[in-house]
Design a protein around this motif. Sequence first.
Motif, PDB file in Angstrom:
ATOM      1  N   ARG A 279       0.833  -1.211   0.000  1.00  0.00           N
ATOM      2  CA  ARG A 279       0.000   0.000   0.000  1.00  0.00           C
ATOM      3  C   ARG A 279       0.863   1.256   0.000  1.00  0.00           C
ATOM      4  NH1 ARG A 279      -2.549  -0.226   4.975  1.00  0.00           N
ATOM      5  NH2 ARG A 279      -1.904  -2.366   5.434  1.00  0.00           N
ATOM      6  N   ALA A 280       2.004   1.186   0.684  1.00  0.00           N
ATOM      7  CA  ALA A 280       2.886   2.355   0.767  1.00  0.00           C
ATOM      8  C   ALA A 280       3.520   2.708  -0.573  1.00  0.00           C
ATOM      9  CB  ALA A 280       3.976   2.105   1.808  1.00  0.00           C
ATOM     10  N   LYS A 281       3.538   1.767  -1.516  1.00  0.00           N
ATOM     11  CA  LYS A 281       4.066   2.058  -2.849  1.00  0.00           C
ATOM     12  C   LYS A 281       3.156   2.990  -3.635  1.00  0.00           C
ATOM     13  CE  LYS A 281       6.222  -2.512  -3.630  1.00  0.00           C
ATOM     14  NZ  LYS A 281       6.154  -3.696  -4.542  1.00  0.00           N
ATOM     15  N   ILE A 282       1.874   2.991  -3.331  1.00  0.00           N
ATOM     16  CA  ILE A 282       0.881   3.660  -4.166  1.00  0.00           C
ATOM     17  C   ILE A 282       0.874   5.157  -3.907  1.00  0.00           C
ATOM     18  CG2 ILE A 282      -1.597   3.878  -4.629  1.00  0.00           C
ATOM     19  CD1 ILE A 282      -1.789   0.842  -4.024  1.00  0.00           C
ATOM     20  N   ARG A 283       1.016   5.929  -4.973  1.00  0.00           N
ATOM     21  CA  ARG A 283       0.932   7.385  -4.919  1.00  0.00           C
ATOM     22  C   ARG A 283      -0.188   7.792  -5.867  1.00  0.00           C
ATOM     23  NH1 ARG A 283       3.509   9.614  -0.906  1.00  0.00           N
ATOM     24  NH2 ARG A 283       4.024  11.490  -2.085  1.00  0.00           N
ATOM     25  N   PHE A 284      -1.344   8.138  -5.341  1.00  0.00           N
ATOM     26  CA  PHE A 284      -2.470   8.553  -6.172  1.00  0.00           C
ATOM     27  C   PHE A 284      -2.124   9.857  -6.894  1.00  0.00           C
ATOM     28  CE2 PHE A 284      -4.917   5.983  -2.977  1.00  0.00           C
ATOM     29  CZ  PHE A 284      -5.354   5.015  -3.861  1.00  0.00           C
ATOM     30  N   ILE A 285      -2.572   9.969  -8.155  1.00  0.00           N
ATOM     31  CA  ILE A 285      -2.229  11.121  -8.992  1.00  0.00           C
ATOM     32  C   ILE A 285      -3.360  11.381  -9.985  1.00  0.00           C
ATOM     33  CG2 ILE A 285      -1.056   9.861 -10.859  1.00  0.00           C
ATOM     34  CD1 ILE A 285       1.209  12.007 -10.691  1.00  0.00           C
ATOM     35  N   HIS A 286      -3.314  12.543 -10.685  1.00  0.00           N
ATOM     36  CA  HIS A 286      -4.283  12.901 -11.742  1.00  0.00           C
ATOM     37  C   HIS A 286      -5.621  13.305 -11.102  1.00  0.00           C
ATOM     38  CE1 HIS A 286      -6.729  12.260 -15.512  1.00  0.00           C
ATOM     39  NE2 HIS A 286      -5.612  12.748 -16.063  1.00  0.00           N
ATOM     40  N   PHE A 287      -5.578  14.327 -10.240  1.00  0.00           N
ATOM     41  CA  PHE A 287      -6.751  14.764  -9.493  1.00  0.00           C
ATOM     42  C   PHE A 287      -7.599  15.742 -10.301  1.00  0.00           C
ATOM     43  CE2 PHE A 287      -3.277  14.572  -6.129  1.00  0.00           C
ATOM     44  CZ  PHE A 287      -3.470  13.217  -5.874  1.00  0.00           C
ATOM     45  N   ASN A 288      -8.871  15.425 -10.465  1.00  0.00           N
ATOM     46  CA  ASN A 288      -9.796  16.376 -11.063  1.00  0.00           C
ATOM     47  C   ASN A 288      -9.924  17.609 -10.166  1.00  0.00           C
ATOM     48  OD1 ASN A 288     -11.707  16.799 -13.298  1.00  0.00           O
ATOM     49  ND2 ASN A 288     -13.231  16.919 -11.677  1.00  0.00           N
ATOM     50  N   HIS A 289     -10.322  18.726 -10.742  1.00  0.00           N
ATOM     51  CA  HIS A 289     -10.436  19.958  -9.942  1.00  0.00           C
ATOM     52  C   HIS A 289     -11.505  19.827  -8.864  1.00  0.00           C
ATOM     53  CE1 HIS A 289     -14.193  21.771 -11.746  1.00  0.00           C
ATOM     54  NE2 HIS A 289     -13.930  20.805 -12.599  1.00  0.00           N
ATOM     55  N   THR A 290     -12.414  18.844  -8.982  1.00  0.00           N
ATOM     56  CA  THR A 290     -13.441  18.612  -7.962  1.00  0.00           C
ATOM     57  C   THR A 290     -12.960  17.692  -6.850  1.00  0.00           C
ATOM     58  OG1 THR A 290     -14.312  16.715  -9.205  1.00  0.00           O
ATOM     59  CG2 THR A 290     -15.289  18.880  -9.656  1.00  0.00           C
ATOM     60  N   ASN A 291     -11.806  17.063  -7.024  1.00  0.00           N
ATOM     61  CA  ASN A 291     -11.322  16.075  -6.060  1.00  0.00           C
ATOM     62  C   ASN A 291     -10.824  16.782  -4.803  1.00  0.00           C
ATOM     63  OD1 ASN A 291      -9.941  13.993  -4.691  1.00  0.00           O
ATOM     64  ND2 ASN A 291      -9.441  12.967  -6.616  1.00  0.00           N
ATOM     65  N   PRO A 292     -11.404  16.496  -3.645  1.00  0.00           N
ATOM     66  CA  PRO A 292     -11.018  17.233  -2.440  1.00  0.00           C
ATOM     67  C   PRO A 292      -9.579  17.007  -2.000  1.00  0.00           C
ATOM     68  CG  PRO A 292     -12.463  15.388  -1.888  1.00  0.00           C
ATOM     69  CD  PRO A 292     -12.486  15.523  -3.383  1.00  0.00           C
ATOM     70  N   VAL A 293      -8.944  15.918  -2.414  1.00  0.00           N
ATOM     71  CA  VAL A 293      -7.578  15.673  -1.940  1.00  0.00           C
ATOM     72  C   VAL A 293      -6.579  16.674  -2.499  1.00  0.00           C
ATOM     73  CG1 VAL A 293      -8.029  13.209  -1.625  1.00  0.00           C
ATOM     74  CG2 VAL A 293      -6.954  13.998  -3.750  1.00  0.00           C
ATOM     75  N   ARG A 294      -6.986  17.485  -3.461  1.00  0.00           N
ATOM     76  CA  ARG A 294      -6.070  18.512  -3.975  1.00  0.00           C
ATOM     77  C   ARG A 294      -5.847  19.619  -2.963  1.00  0.00           C
ATOM     78  NH1 ARG A 294      -9.769  22.766  -7.214  1.00  0.00           N
ATOM     79  NH2 ARG A 294      -7.968  24.091  -6.818  1.00  0.00           N
ATOM     80  N   TYR A 295      -6.688  19.705  -1.936  1.00  0.00           N
ATOM     81  CA  TYR A 295      -6.550  20.746  -0.915  1.00  0.00           C
ATOM     82  C   TYR A 295      -5.731  20.217   0.259  1.00  0.00           C
ATOM     83  CZ  TYR A 295     -10.261  23.052  -3.528  1.00  0.00           C
ATOM     84  OH  TYR A 295     -11.001  23.633  -4.530  1.00  0.00           O
ATOM     85  N   PRO A 296      -4.683  20.922   0.686  1.00  0.00           N
ATOM     86  CA  PRO A 296      -3.794  20.418   1.738  1.00  0.00           C
ATOM     87  C   PRO A 296      -4.483  20.107   3.056  1.00  0.00           C
ATOM     88  CG  PRO A 296      -2.804  22.289   0.608  1.00  0.00           C
ATOM     89  CD  PRO A 296      -4.216  22.204   0.124  1.00  0.00           C
ATOM     90  N   ASP A 297      -5.555  20.838   3.394  1.00  0.00           N
ATOM     91  CA  ASP A 297      -6.215  20.642   4.686  1.00  0.00           C
ATOM     92  C   ASP A 297      -7.477  19.798   4.579  1.00  0.00           C
ATOM     93  OD1 ASP A 297      -7.689  22.464   3.267  1.00  0.00           O
ATOM     94  OD2 ASP A 297      -7.889  23.921   4.913  1.00  0.00           O
ATOM     95  N   ALA A 298      -7.705  19.111   3.468  1.00  0.00           N
ATOM     96  CA  ALA A 298      -8.916  18.320   3.291  1.00  0.00           C
ATOM     97  C   ALA A 298      -8.880  17.080   4.180  1.00  0.00           C
ATOM     98  CB  ALA A 298      -9.077  17.910   1.832  1.00  0.00           C
ATOM     99  N   PRO A 299      -9.954  16.785   4.885  1.00  0.00           N
ATOM    100  CA  PRO A 299      -9.981  15.570   5.705  1.00  0.00           C
ATOM    101  C   PRO A 299      -9.829  14.304   4.880  1.00  0.00           C
ATOM    102  CG  PRO A 299     -12.162  16.601   5.607  1.00  0.00           C
ATOM    103  CD  PRO A 299     -11.200  17.575   5.019  1.00  0.00           C
ATOM    104  N   GLU A 300     -10.219  14.365   3.614  1.00  0.00           N
ATOM    105  CA  GLU A 300     -10.077  13.184   2.754  1.00  0.00           C
ATOM    106  C   GLU A 300      -8.609  12.790   2.579  1.00  0.00           C
ATOM    107  OE1 GLU A 300     -13.976  15.117   1.675  1.00  0.00           O
ATOM    108  OE2 GLU A 300     -11.928  15.821   2.085  1.00  0.00           O
TER     109      GLU A 300
END
Length: 322
Positions: free
Chosen positions: A279-300
């Motif tokens: 699991r630690a190998k996985i780096r999620f990428i290619h975030f849509n502008h609606t994806n909350p993980v693009r925000y540094p303080d997002a709980p997601e």
Amino acid sequence: MKIYSLALGALTLAATAPVAAQSDTQSAVCPVELIVLGVGQDGGAPQLGNSADPAWEDPSLRRLATSIAVLDREAGARYLFEATPDMREQLYRLDLAMPITARPGLDGIFLTHGHIGHYTGLMFLGHESMGARDVPVYAMPSMSAFLFSNGPWDQLVRYDNIELEEIWAGQPVELGDVRVTAFEVPHRQEYTEVVGYHIAGPTRSAIFLPDIDSWEEWETWEYGEAMRIEDLIATVDIAYIDATFYANGEIPGRDMSGFPHPFITHSMERFADLPASERAKIRFIHFNHTNPVRYPDAPERDVVIEAGFGLADEGERYCLAD
């Protein structure tokens, strides 16, 4: 596994767990290095027409279209993966990471497919902009034919701004200490096939797979080599994989269940039983502008990290050699 962060001009982004600090001097001693130049979906963030996006007022929230590069310092070579609409900024960031004197200083551009965020940056190599000479562009047969036969891209070929290098799935491209192998995946193929890349350095390797319809469809795919994503992850040290959307419902008023991308929530559920090291190998990428993980303080973001996964950040580096 060590992932490092890099200050890029006025923008400094810290990669998420697991992370170890590293200075630019230390990074410079890595002979073959992967660097992330963008993590956004094709339109980046903020996206055209979305005037309410806080990134218009706060530059630290802006994200460039997804791209990575591999730097072979001993050979003085730089390889770009995707030619995005943000290629101007990304080449500047590449110059900060590994300065060169020749322009554009690209020993190869590897394209995944014919959607706008993945190849349209080639326009900056043309005579209206840089006027580059003979930049090798590695592309699958349909992608290569698309560029050769359709304007304005065919002009880049005729004017010798780019040199098309046709590649095939499963057949490695040997580039000194770097070996790149394309693999086909199911995704919208309006114009071209779609691939990801296995990137091997001297001692470590990576997957770059920014777009796929679904992990399950790939397992039973009839139009290319069927594969389980877990089996591919097991062969590498780090995996940058499609995370366009976080979950169904993030686009108000639309049922997203049929969208051609695996949600992060689904991927986390699917990979939940993998060993922590996988699991630690996985780096999620290619975030849509609606994806909350693009925000540094997002709980997601916290949910993803606590589950043992990572989120790609612009400027992070990963050494592919001891």
